[in-house]
Design a protein around this motif. Sequence first.
Motif, short mmCIF file in Angstrom:
data_model
loop_
_atom_site.label_atom_id
_atom_site.label_comp_id
_atom_site.label_asym_id
_atom_site.label_seq_id
_atom_site.Cartn_x
_atom_site.Cartn_y
_atom_site.Cartn_z
N LYS A 137 0.83 -1.20 0.00
CA LYS A 137 0.00 0.00 0.00
C LYS A 137 0.87 1.25 0.00
O LYS A 137 1.89 1.31 0.67
N GLY A 138 0.45 2.23 -0.78
CA GLY A 138 1.10 3.51 -0.75
C GLY A 138 2.43 3.59 -1.46
O GLY A 138 3.19 4.54 -1.24
N SER A 139 2.75 2.62 -2.30
CA SER A 139 4.01 2.65 -3.03
C SER A 139 3.82 2.01 -4.39
O SER A 139 2.98 1.12 -4.57
N ASP A 140 4.59 2.46 -5.37
CA ASP A 140 4.51 1.86 -6.70
C ASP A 140 5.64 0.87 -6.94
O ASP A 140 5.86 0.42 -8.06
N THR A 141 6.36 0.49 -5.87
CA THR A 141 7.39 -0.54 -5.97
C THR A 141 7.16 -1.60 -4.89
O THR A 141 6.58 -1.31 -3.83
N VAL A 142 7.62 -2.81 -5.16
CA VAL A 142 7.52 -3.90 -4.20
C VAL A 142 8.89 -4.56 -4.09
O VAL A 142 9.53 -4.87 -5.10
N ASP A 143 9.36 -4.77 -2.87
CA ASP A 143 10.61 -5.47 -2.60
C ASP A 143 10.28 -6.96 -2.53
O ASP A 143 9.75 -7.43 -1.52
#
Length: 252
Positions: A137-143
């Motif tokens: 949520k709240g980000s356009d990247t995923v680690d």
Amino acid sequence: MFEDQSFSIPVDQIECRVFGNFQLSEAVEETRKANWEALLIKNSAAFDGALLRMADHRIEDGRLIVGANSTSFSAYVATRHPRFGDRHPHAARADPLGMTAVVLTADDGVIVTKRSLSADQNPGGLYLIGGYAEPGKGSDTVDLFQEVAREIAEEIAVSDLTRSASFAIGLAYDPVFCHPELFLLTVSKTSAADILKGAQNAPDRNEAAQLLAYPLRDVLDEGGPLANAPKTWSFVKARDFLRQHLLASGSI
């Protein structure tokens, strides 16, 4: 669907960007609603959580670059049948990104799980550790390393993974449950015996019927102690990708 890809990419060289929500076609959306209602009758505790859909991927300058959308578990249920493409030739699948982790222990063991006989997928088969990536949520990247670390912590209570020693080792498409699967090698600082002992406190310990540990050499040996045990597709793929990674790195 795509061809299997074997590689050895440090987890810090994985980039995953999320752009928007995946939408089912109108006909498939009706199927999703009906299928989900039927599933809830069988399992009232089923949760329609958000999943990360792999829309595209490429390897560029030694980096794995993943483009993704947000989808849902119910959309996956509606599109995961192998014959979905025959019934809906112009519709796209939900394609959530699954993750399988080889957890290598401090004493060169591998944590192996055995699926419950009542499991929805691959009942009774040898498996490793894994689940589906979530969009966050709240980000356009995923680690994606953190995503697989979350699954490992939830299933076996291991939280001491060495990020710098962890690699993405392959990508394949599950032909039975129809979704992409990313395979990762992760390294724990804890011994196999201590992991098995501590796993009793894991939040999702009941995900597997049995939790086991085998020496790395036994997992890699197709004619070894696990030769006659039923295996999940992901276990077999993980073993193949792991062998190729270790050969490429000169570790075997």
